[in-house]
Design a protein around this motif. Structure first.
Motif: not given
Length: 124
Positions: A41-65
């Motif tokens: 959004p501020d005009g810089r180049k971006t790079y793709s990331v092959a992976g699963t985004v996760m958040s930590v809930r109750d101390g455990e990582p969970m996949a964000m679909k």
């Protein structure tokens, strides 16, 4: 400020930072780091990331679909990509919601991803 100004301000995504919006990424392998045509959004180049985004809930990582991430700094910078499989976002982050096949999906742009120690993330 009227509603049209607000919509224009957030058209590139809602800006935040890694402390306020903590996320983890579990890498899927070597397809990370390809330059994208879209810029941040501020005009810089971006790079793709092959992976699963996760958040930590109750101390455990969970996949964000339905969540996709790209970075401003290539994900391969500064560490062994194949030895490190769990990363966390650092710096400025933009989150943009969009509709895909009748579901809400999210596109996240992070300044960079850095290796993480999961026991430190659980304690935070």
């Amino acid at each position: 400020m009227n509603i049209n100004d607000m919509l224009t301000d957030f058209s590139g995504g809602i800006p935040t930072n890694a402390r306020e919006f903590p996320i983890l990424v579990k890498l899927d392998g070597a397809n990370s780091g390809n330059e994208r045509e879209k810029t941040s959004p501020d005009g810089r180049k971006t790079y793709s990331v092959a992976g699963t985004v996760m958040s930590v809930r109750d101390g455990e990582p969970m996949a964000m679909k339905n969540c996709f991430i790209n970075t401003i700094e290539p994900v391969t910078a500064g560490f062994d990509l194949f030895a490190t499989t769990l990363l966390r976002a650092e710096g400025k982050i933009w989150v943009k919601a969009f509709e895909s096949n009748g579901r809400v999906s999210y596109s996240i742009t992070a300044e960079k991803l850095v290796p993480v120690n999961l026991s430190q993330e659980k304690a935070a």
